[in-house]
Design an enzyme around this catalytic site. Sequence first.
Site: not given
Ligand code: FAD
Length: 432
Positions: A22, A24-26, A90, A181, A311, A323
């Site tokens: 991933g 994403g943010f983490g 994955v 929003e 998450d 995030a």
């Molecule tokens: C519409 C929306 C609005 C939001 N607004 C806010 C906000 O205003 N403020 C705030 O703090 N938070 C907000 N959030 C929440 C925030 O985005 C999440 O808490 C944050 O992204 C969590 O980070 P993470 O690293 O756990 O997951 P993510 O940032 O979701 O990253 C997960 C990554 O894993 C990858 N992935 C997943 N499964 C697989 C796999 N099987 N194989 C390969 N890659 C994979 C995905 O492509 C993604 O890039 C919002 C979320 C959404 C959906």
Amino acid sequence: MGKMEEKLREPRPGKPLVVIIGAGFGGLEAAKCLKGKDVEVLLIDRNNYHLFQPLLYQVATAGLEPNAIAYPVRAILRGAKNIHFRVAEVYRIDRPKKTLSTSIGPIGYDYLLVSAGNRTNFFGNQKLSENCFELKSLNDAIDLRNHVLTCFEKALAEKELEKRRSYKTIVIVGGGPTGVELAGAYAELARHVLTKDFPMLDLSQVSIILLESGNSLLAAFPETLRGETFSKLIELGVDVRLNSAVAGVENGTVLMKTGETIKAETVIWAAGVQGVNLSDGLTDKPAKGSRVPVTPQLHLLDGKNVFVIGDLALASPDDPLMAPVAIQQARCAANNIMNSIQGKSLVIFRYKNRGMMATIGRKAAVATIYGSNFRGLMAWLIWLLIHILWLIGFRNKLIVLIDWAYNYFTYERGVRLITRKPKTNRLPELER
Ligand SMILES: Cc1cc2nc3c(=O)[nH]c(=O)nc-3n(C[C@H](O)[C@H](O)[C@H](O)COP(=O)(O)OP(=O)(O)OC[C@H]3O[C@@H](n4cnc5c(N)ncnc54)[C@H](O)[C@@H]3O)c2cc1C
């Protein structure tokens, strides 16, 4: 291109290999923390970009272009010699074999850090997932933009009154930040933009309906801000219905638990999330919402070489799905991986909660920061500033600034393009 450039550099043997699922943010923050450390890092994501999810709703409502909120992972990690990136899906995690099964073949690891986020929870209701839109990915946002704009084009050609109204009705299920929003942004899109684009349509009959099963919007916010959000949405013309639980959605009809029905061609499900399906390989006992229970040090209860954050992880039930939690956990988990390699004791994660915010519309937002509540213009300005600063890449900051300034001064939305066939198969393609 020379042969040297074509050769893929593989992680150096002899160094512990940390695989991160991933970007994403983490995951991205964890990779950055491990940059230059005495480990090899392999970051894997199904997309080649990092997505700024907090602004997804702006893409869905034609306020921003998709490339303003996504940034190539390779550009972010350029120059980090010990970090490698692969675009791959994955499929499974095999912990006994320390191997991932992926779309590009098996990948082994010494340490695994999973930050794969969550997905929409339709609570096992297949019909909901078939008939509702969701907002988790860039494609979801583009699908929604295309669909809503197509509905207005279709309304123009529709002779039958009830059908015409259903094209102009957007139902959003879930009164959390995403629902609020979206509702505010669609109300403003209808009021300021679509009225000018479609002067021949009776836009007084555009309905933006926000359904919330509980008795208040933004349940996690202080009570005064929840009230403020409700009043502001009503002022914008949103039909906010509290204590309104949805029983099902089928063929352009929302069925409420009370038996009432609402005809709507656009139904957006923003009423729940659950962990991605990788949780199967991480725990036999998932917590509520398929989240993976982890220790206070963020590794699995039965595996010290597998860390789960963001998450997908459940470290403490008090930590919100936001995030900043994922980012702070990433720093702690990266640090703990290095501590573990060096035989040091692991540190405990504690979330430093600075607050939360949600925007309702133009010059209207609510924010609670370090215990102080902000509303209206002040909260909106704080929201704007934080989101601009938070975006990755100078180019993205610039695009967003320009788009927002343009939207602000002209009341326009520059990105109202229908760029591909809408997702739903119930909506016939526009006549060419
Ligand atoms: C519409 C929306 C609005 C939001 N607004 C806010 C906000 O205003 N403020 C705030 O703090 N938070 C907000 N959030 C929440 C925030 O985005 C999440 O808490 C944050 O992204 C969590 O980070 P993470 O690293 O756990 O997951 P993510 O940032 O979701 O990253 C997960 C990554 O894993 C990858 N992935 C997943 N499964 C697989 C796999 N099987 N194989 C390969 N890659 C994979 C995905 O492509 C993604 O890039 C919002 C979320 C959404 C959906």
